[in-house]
Write a protein that holds these residues in place. Structure first.
Motif, PDB file in Angstrom:
ATOM      1  N   ASP A   1      34.350  38.785  43.270  1.00  0.00           N
ATOM      2  CA  ASP A   1      35.637  39.040  43.907  1.00  0.00           C
ATOM      3  C   ASP A   1      36.126  37.802  44.670  1.00  0.00           C
ATOM      4  N   HIS A   2      35.196  37.055  45.242  1.00  0.00           N
ATOM      5  CA  HIS A   2      35.579  35.841  45.960  1.00  0.00           C
ATOM      6  C   HIS A   2      36.180  34.823  44.990  1.00  0.00           C
ATOM      7  N   VAL A   3      35.528  34.612  43.853  1.00  0.00           N
ATOM      8  CA  VAL A   3      36.057  33.666  42.872  1.00  0.00           C
ATOM      9  C   VAL A   3      37.369  34.193  42.294  1.00  0.00           C
ATOM     10  N   ALA A   4      37.470  35.500  42.097  1.00  0.00           N
ATOM     11  CA  ALA A   4      38.717  36.088  41.607  1.00  0.00           C
ATOM     12  C   ALA A   4      39.856  35.846  42.593  1.00  0.00           C
ATOM     13  N   GLN A   5      39.562  35.956  43.876  1.00  0.00           N
ATOM     14  CA  GLN A   5      40.586  35.705  44.891  1.00  0.00           C
ATOM     15  C   GLN A   5      41.009  34.235  44.878  1.00  0.00           C
ATOM     16  N   ARG A   6      40.035  33.343  44.702  1.00  0.00           N
ATOM     17  CA  ARG A   6      40.335  31.907  44.666  1.00  0.00           C
ATOM     18  C   ARG A   6      41.202  31.550  43.459  1.00  0.00           C
ATOM     19  N   THR A   7      41.056  32.279  42.365  1.00  0.00           N
ATOM     20  CA  THR A   7      41.772  31.943  41.128  1.00  0.00           C
ATOM     21  C   THR A   7      42.957  32.873  40.863  1.00  0.00           C
ATOM     22  N   ALA A   8      43.341  33.655  41.851  1.00  0.00           N
ATOM     23  CA  ALA A   8      44.373  34.679  41.647  1.00  0.00           C
ATOM     24  C   ALA A   8      45.705  34.097  41.188  1.00  0.00           C
ATOM     25  N   ARG A   9      46.038  32.897  41.629  1.00  0.00           N
ATOM     26  CA  ARG A   9      47.319  32.287  41.274  1.00  0.00           C
ATOM     27  C   ARG A   9      47.174  31.237  40.176  1.00  0.00           C
ATOM     28  N   TRP A  10      46.046  31.208  39.537  1.00  0.00           N
ATOM     29  CA  TRP A  10      45.834  30.284  38.423  1.00  0.00           C
ATOM     30  C   TRP A  10      46.440  30.870  37.151  1.00  0.00           C
ATOM     31  N   ALA A  11      46.304  30.142  36.049  1.00  0.00           N
ATOM     32  CA  ALA A  11      46.744  30.652  34.755  1.00  0.00           C
ATOM     33  C   ALA A  11      46.125  32.027  34.524  1.00  0.00           C
ATOM     34  N   PRO A  12      46.894  32.997  34.025  1.00  0.00           N
ATOM     35  CA  PRO A  12      46.375  34.364  33.879  1.00  0.00           C
ATOM     36  C   PRO A  12      45.073  34.450  33.089  1.00  0.00           C
ATOM     37  N   GLY A  13      44.930  33.618  32.052  1.00  0.00           N
ATOM     38  CA  GLY A  13      43.710  33.669  31.254  1.00  0.00           C
ATOM     39  C   GLY A  13      42.476  33.287  32.042  1.00  0.00           C
ATOM     40  N   LEU A  14      42.598  32.288  32.921  1.00  0.00           N
ATOM     41  CA  LEU A  14      41.466  31.866  33.749  1.00  0.00           C
ATOM     42  C   LEU A  14      41.086  32.965  34.738  1.00  0.00           C
ATOM     43  N   HIS A  15      42.100  33.553  35.368  1.00  0.00           N
ATOM     44  CA  HIS A  15      41.816  34.628  36.316  1.00  0.00           C
ATOM     45  C   HIS A  15      41.163  35.815  35.614  1.00  0.00           C
ATOM     46  N   ARG A  16      41.620  36.107  34.414  1.00  0.00           N
ATOM     47  CA  ARG A  16      41.050  37.247  33.697  1.00  0.00           C
ATOM     48  C   ARG A  16      39.609  36.974  33.266  1.00  0.00           C
ATOM     49  N   LEU A  17      39.288  35.704  32.961  1.00  0.00           N
ATOM     50  CA  LEU A  17      37.900  35.364  32.659  1.00  0.00           C
ATOM     51  C   LEU A  17      36.979  35.836  33.773  1.00  0.00           C
ATOM     52  N   VAL A  18      37.388  35.559  34.985  1.00  0.00           N
ATOM     53  CA  VAL A  18      36.556  35.901  36.139  1.00  0.00           C
ATOM     54  C   VAL A  18      36.500  37.413  36.330  1.00  0.00           C
ATOM     55  N   THR A  19      37.647  38.064  36.316  1.00  0.00           N
ATOM     56  CA  THR A  19      37.663  39.508  36.588  1.00  0.00           C
ATOM     57  C   THR A  19      37.012  40.312  35.467  1.00  0.00           C
ATOM     58  N   SER A  20      36.919  39.745  34.247  1.00  0.00           N
ATOM     59  CA  SER A  20      36.301  40.442  33.125  1.00  0.00           C
ATOM     60  C   SER A  20      34.789  40.253  33.077  1.00  0.00           C
ATOM     61  N   THR A  21      34.253  39.455  33.956  1.00  0.00           N
ATOM     62  CA  THR A  21      32.827  39.145  33.928  1.00  0.00           C
ATOM     63  C   THR A  21      32.020  40.285  34.542  1.00  0.00           C
ATOM     64  N   GLY A  22      31.025  40.756  33.812  1.00  0.00           N
ATOM     65  CA  GLY A  22      30.155  41.805  34.339  1.00  0.00           C
ATOM     66  C   GLY A  22      29.327  41.302  35.502  1.00  0.00           C
ATOM     67  N   THR A  23      29.175  42.137  36.520  1.00  0.00           N
ATOM     68  CA  THR A  23      28.453  41.681  37.707  1.00  0.00           C
ATOM     69  C   THR A  23      26.982  41.406  37.425  1.00  0.00           C
ATOM     70  N   ASP A  24      26.427  41.969  36.357  1.00  0.00           N
ATOM     71  CA  ASP A  24      25.019  41.726  36.062  1.00  0.00           C
ATOM     72  C   ASP A  24      24.755  40.286  35.646  1.00  0.00           C
ATOM     73  N   THR A  25      25.819  39.524  35.307  1.00  0.00           N
ATOM     74  CA  THR A  25      25.635  38.120  34.938  1.00  0.00           C
ATOM     75  C   THR A  25      25.943  37.163  36.090  1.00  0.00           C
ATOM     76  N   ILE A  26      26.412  37.686  37.208  1.00  0.00           N
ATOM     77  CA  ILE A  26      26.819  36.843  38.340  1.00  0.00           C
ATOM     78  C   ILE A  26      25.597  36.395  39.133  1.00  0.00           C
ATOM     79  N   ALA A  27      25.583  35.114  39.522  1.00  0.00           N
ATOM     80  CA  ALA A  27      24.481  34.587  40.345  1.00  0.00           C
ATOM     81  C   ALA A  27      25.015  33.505  41.259  1.00  0.00           C
TER      82      ALA A  27
END
Length: 404
Positions: A257-283
């Motif tokens: 969510d922190h990275v999603a907030q940082r990229t909220a105003r970026w190109a939509p595809g980049l923001h969606r990359l982050v929000t589509s990421t499953g939390t089980d892969t986050i580290a």
């Protein structure tokens, strides 16, 4: 010569292959079991240094297995702004001075490990052997394992990773430094709707960097996994003190969510990359590095890979540098002469290129995590100038040295 290698990682196994093929007696002591969990990774990009080392160390069968289990990948590094407008491209393929065997390849760590084990005689790798220390004797080196066993040799190679206990014995006081930077990494499957929002340059296997006007930096690269399809790995770099809390104590969802907030105003595809990421892969990955390596007296104990030059992932060359170590040490040992002279030859060469790699990865990490708008703006301006003026581009992106 009897060579003991502590650690069956990539560098240790590459060295074992090279020395066994050259007629040395080699024993690898590995703390994990043969089927035990391996270090977490999404894959490795083998550059010319890594491919050259593997080609020179591996006999035909494991070399062919490596080629069969890997895929060619573009040798390009692209820079974009947060709106996916291109800033610059470093195209290593354009130089045309890399031999056909040395082109950049993508391979999973498991596949590379299996290739490195191919053809080694039974008993070369001893599993469940945690090396606790060693003793130097008049007859060589005696290694002590946690299970009470001892193993004797003429040379001990510490290839036991970034937390190497053997480094602490051989070079006490040489410790990794915390850079105060934490990466958040994730992996997302590239579905058709997601691919439709991204330019092809982001998903062709090359290295992509997003350099925003504000804080942070996003790294991306794609991988093909036969079992799970095509996916993109991303890593967000930011100074530790700009996270809302200690990132190593934050939950996975909070990190995303922190990275999603940082990229909220970026190109939509980049923001969606982050929000589509499953939390089980986050580290969350704190970035640490070894300092510049100063000379030391050679002995019958030497080190390679992360055990001696652990670096940040921000240059993408850690594994390749470990493979280069293996080949460099193999060459020095095969050349003959007194053992400590051979070790000195290897260690002198290794310190030279390792210090360059350490400096590059640290510089990249600090540039990625800067919070200063002026240096970030200056860097983006330099990238644009490089893309527009060939002379500037040659200066900031010099041609890689030829390897054949």
């Amino acid at each position: 010569m009897r060579v003991l290698i502590a650690g069956a990682g990539l560098g240790g196994l590459c060295l074992a292959q090279g020395l066994h093929h050259a007629g040395f007696a080699v024993t690898v002591l590995e703390r994990r079991s043969a089927s035990g969990e391996q270090p977490a990774t999404y894959g490795i990009h083998l550059n010319a240094d890594g491919m050259s080392a593997l080609r020179d160390c591996l006999p035909e069968k494991p070399w062919q297995r490596l080629l069969d289990s890997s895929a060619l990948a573009p040798d390009k590094i692209r820079f974009h702004d947060q709106d996916l407008r291109p800033l610059a491209v470093r195209d290593n393929e354009a130089h045309g001075d890399t031999g056909p065997d040395l082109r950049r390849r993508a391979v999973s760590r498991d596949a590379l490990r299996e290739a490195l084990l191919t053809g080694l005689p039974d008993g070369t790798v001893l599993w469940n052997k945690q090396v606790n220390g060693y003793t130097e004797t008049t007859e060589g080196i005696r290694v002590h394992c946690a299970d009470g066993s001892t193993h004797s040799g003429d040379l001990l190679v510490a290839a036991d990773g970034s937390n190497s206990r053997l480094r602490g014995m051989r070079l006490p006081g040489l410790e990794r430094q915390d850079l105060g930077i934490v990466n958040v990494s994730g992996r997302v499957t590239l579905t058709e709707p997601l691919l439709a929002q991204l330019p092809a340059a982001l998903t062709d296997g090359s290295v992509n960097n997003v350099v925003p006007s504000g804080p942070g930096w996003l790294f991306m690269s794609t991988w093909d996994a036969p079992a799970s399809g095509r996916y993109l790995v991303w890593a967000w770099a930011e100074s530790r003190d700009t996270y809302p809390a200690d990132p190593t104590a934050m939950g996975r969802a909070a990190l995303r969510d922190h990275v999603a907030q940082r990229t909220a105003r970026w190109a939509p595809g980049l923001h969606r990359l982050v929000t589509s990421t499953g939390t089980d892969t986050i580290a969350a990955i704190p970035l640490r590095t070894m300092p510049a390596l100063e000379p030391w007296q050679p002995s019958a104990v030497t080190l390679l890979g992360d055990a001696i030059h652990n670096m940040t992932p921000m240059a993408g060359i850690g594994a390749n540098t470990a493979l280069r170590d293996a080949d460099e040490l193999r060459r020095a040992l095969v050349a003959g002469g007194p053992l400590t002279d051979r070790v000195a030859t290897y260690e002198g060469a290794m310190r030279g290129y390792a210090n360059e790699a350490l400096a590059l990865s640290t510089r990249n990490a600090r540039s990625a995590a800067t919070t200063g708008r002026l240096p970030r703006a200056a860097f983006r301006t330099v990238l644009r100038a490089a893309e527009a003026v060939p002379a500037v581009k040659r200066r900031i992106f010099p041609a890689p040295p030829p390897r054949h």
